[in-house]
Scaffold this motif. Structure first.
Motif, PDB file in Angstrom:
ATOM      1  N   ALA A  43       0.850  -1.200   0.000  1.00 17.33           N
ATOM      2  CA  ALA A  43       0.000   0.000   0.000  1.00 17.33           C
ATOM      3  C   ALA A  43       0.882   1.246   0.000  1.00 17.33           C
ATOM      4  O   ALA A  43       0.573   2.241  -0.663  1.00 17.33           O
ATOM      5  N   GLU A  44       1.995   1.191   0.720  1.00 13.56           N
ATOM      6  CA  GLU A  44       2.918   2.333   0.735  1.00 13.56           C
ATOM      7  C   GLU A  44       3.468   2.569  -0.673  1.00 13.56           C
ATOM      8  O   GLU A  44       3.446   3.699  -1.171  1.00 13.56           O
ATOM      9  N   ASP A  45       3.934   1.506  -1.315  1.00 12.90           N
ATOM     10  CA  ASP A  45       4.489   1.646  -2.666  1.00 12.90           C
ATOM     11  C   ASP A  45       3.450   2.210  -3.621  1.00 12.90           C
ATOM     12  O   ASP A  45       3.761   3.055  -4.460  1.00 12.90           O
ATOM     13  N   ALA A  46       2.201   1.756  -3.487  1.00 12.85           N
ATOM     14  CA  ALA A  46       1.133   2.211  -4.386  1.00 12.85           C
ATOM     15  C   ALA A  46       0.853   3.706  -4.213  1.00 12.85           C
ATOM     16  O   ALA A  46       0.416   4.372  -5.140  1.00 12.85           O
ATOM     17  N   SER A  47       1.095   4.221  -3.014  1.00 17.19           N
ATOM     18  CA  SER A  47       0.807   5.644  -2.750  1.00 17.19           C
ATOM     19  C   SER A  47       2.004   6.545  -3.022  1.00 17.19           C
ATOM     20  O   SER A  47       1.880   7.773  -2.967  1.00 17.19           O
ATOM     21  N   LEU A  48       3.169   5.927  -3.289  1.00 18.60           N
ATOM     22  CA  LEU A  48       4.393   6.742  -3.374  1.00 18.60           C
ATOM     23  C   LEU A  48       4.429   7.682  -4.578  1.00 18.60           C
ATOM     24  O   LEU A  48       5.014   8.759  -4.502  1.00 18.60           O
ATOM     25  N   ASP A  49       3.779   7.286  -5.683  1.00 18.22           N
ATOM     26  CA  ASP A  49       3.748   8.178  -6.846  1.00 18.22           C
ATOM     27  C   ASP A  49       3.068   9.490  -6.496  1.00 18.22           C
ATOM     28  O   ASP A  49       3.563  10.566  -6.798  1.00 18.22           O
ATOM     29  N   ALA A  50       1.936   9.384  -5.835  1.00 17.19           N
ATOM     30  CA  ALA A  50       1.201  10.593  -5.424  1.00 17.19           C
ATOM     31  C   ALA A  50       1.939  11.285  -4.274  1.00 17.19           C
ATOM     32  O   ALA A  50       1.841  12.489  -4.101  1.00 17.19           O
ATOM     33  N   ASN A  51       2.666  10.505  -3.496  1.00 19.33           N
ATOM     34  CA  ASN A  51       3.467  11.010  -2.368  1.00 19.33           C
ATOM     35  C   ASN A  51       2.718  12.062  -1.546  1.00 19.33           C
ATOM     36  O   ASN A  51       3.143  13.231  -1.476  1.00 19.33           O
ATOM     37  N   PRO A  52       1.608  11.660  -0.900  1.00 23.78           N
ATOM     38  CA  PRO A  52       0.773  12.643  -0.200  1.00 23.78           C
ATOM     39  C   PRO A  52       1.494  13.325   0.959  1.00 23.78           C
ATOM     40  O   PRO A  52       2.381  12.742   1.577  1.00 23.78           O
ATOM     41  N   LEU A  53       1.079  14.573   1.193  1.00 18.64           N
ATOM     42  CA  LEU A  53       1.519  15.296   2.386  1.00 18.64           C
ATOM     43  C   LEU A  53       0.833  14.632   3.581  1.00 18.64           C
ATOM     44  O   LEU A  53      -0.386  14.509   3.608  1.00 18.64           O
ATOM     45  N   ILE A  54       1.610  14.193   4.572  1.00 15.37           N
ATOM     46  CA  ILE A  54       1.015  13.550   5.757  1.00 15.37           C
ATOM     47  C   ILE A  54       0.844  14.573   6.878  1.00 15.37           C
ATOM     48  O   ILE A  54      -0.224  14.656   7.470  1.00 15.37           O
ATOM     49  N   TYR A  55       1.902  15.337   7.162  1.00 12.84           N
ATOM     50  CA  TYR A  55       1.747  16.348   8.224  1.00 12.84           C
ATOM     51  C   TYR A  55       2.754  17.480   8.095  1.00 12.84           C
ATOM     52  O   TYR A  55       3.760  17.369   7.401  1.00 12.84           O
ATOM     53  N   GLU A  56       2.426  18.570   8.783  1.00 11.90           N
ATOM     54  CA  GLU A  56       3.306  19.731   8.868  1.00 11.90           C
ATOM     55  C   GLU A  56       3.460  20.114  10.329  1.00 11.90           C
ATOM     56  O   GLU A  56       2.520  19.944  11.120  1.00 11.90           O
ATOM     57  N   VAL A  57       4.631  20.615  10.671  1.00  3.79           N
ATOM     58  CA  VAL A  57       4.880  21.137  12.020  1.00  3.79           C
ATOM     59  C   VAL A  57       5.314  22.595  11.869  1.00  3.79           C
ATOM     60  O   VAL A  57       6.219  22.906  11.093  1.00  3.79           O
ATOM     61  N   LEU A  58       4.630  23.468  12.589  1.00  4.23           N
ATOM     62  CA  LEU A  58       4.955  24.896  12.568  1.00  4.23           C
ATOM     63  C   LEU A  58       5.459  25.297  13.937  1.00  4.23           C
ATOM     64  O   LEU A  58       4.859  24.906  14.953  1.00  4.23           O
ATOM     65  N   GLN A  59       6.523  26.062  13.993  1.00  4.75           N
ATOM     66  CA  GLN A  59       7.010  26.490  15.302  1.00  4.75           C
ATOM     67  C   GLN A  59       7.698  27.832  15.231  1.00  4.75           C
ATOM     68  O   GLN A  59       8.066  28.311  14.161  1.00  4.75           O
ATOM     69  N   TYR A  60       7.828  28.406  16.400  1.00  4.47           N
ATOM     70  CA  TYR A  60       8.620  29.613  16.535  1.00  4.47           C
ATOM     71  C   TYR A  60       9.919  29.180  17.199  1.00  4.47           C
ATOM     72  O   TYR A  60       9.920  28.677  18.326  1.00  4.47           O
ATOM     73  N   ASP A  61      11.024  29.299  16.472  1.00  2.71           N
ATOM     74  CA  ASP A  61      12.290  28.756  16.961  1.00  2.71           C
ATOM     75  C   ASP A  61      12.828  29.536  18.152  1.00  2.71           C
ATOM     76  O   ASP A  61      12.812  30.766  18.166  1.00  2.71           O
ATOM     77  N   VAL A  62      13.304  28.781  19.139  1.00  6.40           N
ATOM     78  CA  VAL A  62      14.012  29.361  20.284  1.00  6.40           C
ATOM     79  C   VAL A  62      15.343  28.618  20.391  1.00  6.40           C
ATOM     80  O   VAL A  62      15.492  27.532  19.831  1.00  6.40           O
ATOM     81  N   PRO A  63      16.332  29.174  21.086  1.00  6.34           N
ATOM     82  CA  PRO A  63      17.619  28.473  21.216  1.00  6.34           C
ATOM     83  C   PRO A  63      17.418  27.106  21.902  1.00  6.34           C
ATOM     84  O   PRO A  63      16.621  27.013  22.837  1.00  6.34           O
ATOM     85  N   ASP A  64      18.142  26.076  21.423  1.00  7.01           N
ATOM     86  CA  ASP A  64      17.934  24.742  22.020  1.00  7.01           C
ATOM     87  C   ASP A  64      18.786  24.570  23.280  1.00  7.01           C
ATOM     88  O   ASP A  64      19.659  23.724  23.358  1.00  7.01           O
ATOM     89  N   GLU A  65      18.494  25.414  24.234  1.00  3.27           N
ATOM     90  CA  GLU A  65      19.228  25.449  25.505  1.00  3.27           C
ATOM     91  C   GLU A  65      18.349  24.951  26.642  1.00  3.27           C
ATOM     92  O   GLU A  65      17.126  25.085  26.599  1.00  3.27           O
TER      93      GLU A  65
END
Ligand code: M6P
Ligand code: ZN
Length: 189
Positions: A43-65
């Motif tokens: 099923a994965e191979d069959a969907s790879l041509d269309a390569n659907p968008l699964i998810y997005e992550v939006l963030q406001y970057d802060v220092p990784d401290e």
């Protein structure tokens, strides 16, 4: 100790779309970015041509401290690969003793978690606050028909460990059976 004194800031969150304003970082994950994570390889191979968008992550970057907190939203599309619902890759924190908090904003999801042999799943809907304790790998799954959107807050120095998920995965998958989300044991190999 935090190195620099940051200025306080606020962000505008649109509950219905998960948009954060301003956002300085955006991650987009398509099926090709999650190779081998779904149980049904055909099923994965069959969907790879269309390569659907699964998810997005939006963030406001802060220092990784130490002491800093990341605030981000995830917009997880509805859909399935075979009978398995769209999901995030899932990760442990590199810093294993870092926890995380999720807040459901839109749609219906499951939060699946794994700590060694221990497995847990929580239902999420708008208004659900889910707590991911330290040491638990976490993955979200969209079990509805509209985007599942949630807010996450976690320590900025937690780090994402995807390798352990690639190797050991989660012991259960969320599949559609008879029209309803159902947990099934992951088949090895
Ligand atoms: C949530 C947080 C993020 C994570 C995102 C997508 O927003 O936990 O840290 O990046 O979900 O999950 P993943 O990184 O597992 O693809
Ligand atoms: Zn996390």
């Amino acid at each position: 100790m935090t190195q620099q004194l940051m200025r306080p800031f606020s962000l505008a969150l649109e509950f219905g779309s998960g948009q954060l304003e301003p956002a300085t970082g955006k991650v987009e994950r398509r099926l090709s970015d999650m190779h081998g994570m779904y149980g049904n390889r055909q099923a994965e191979d069959a969907s790879l041509d269309a390569n659907p968008l699964i998810y997005e992550v939006l963030q406001y970057d802060v220092p990784d401290e130490n002491g800093q907190l990341v605030v981000c939203t995830t917009i997880l599309q509805p859909g399935r690969i075979g009978d398995e619902y769209y999901m995030t890759k899932g990760h442990y924190h590199q810093k294993r003793d870092a926890g995380e908090v999720y807040l459901g904003l839109q749609g219906r999801g499951k939060l699946v978690m794994q700590a060694g042999e221990e497995f847990s799943q929580l239902d999420m809907q708008p208004g659900t606050i889910a707590y991911v304790p330290p040491f638990w790998a976490h993955r979200t799954v969209n079990v509805g028909n509209v985007p599942f959107i949630f807010l996450a807050v976690y320590p900025a120095d937690a780090g994402h460990d995807y390798g352990s998920i690639d190797r050991h995965g989660f012991s259960q998958r969320v599949i559609e059976r008879g029209g309803a989300p159902t947990l099934v044991p992951t088949v090895a190999g």
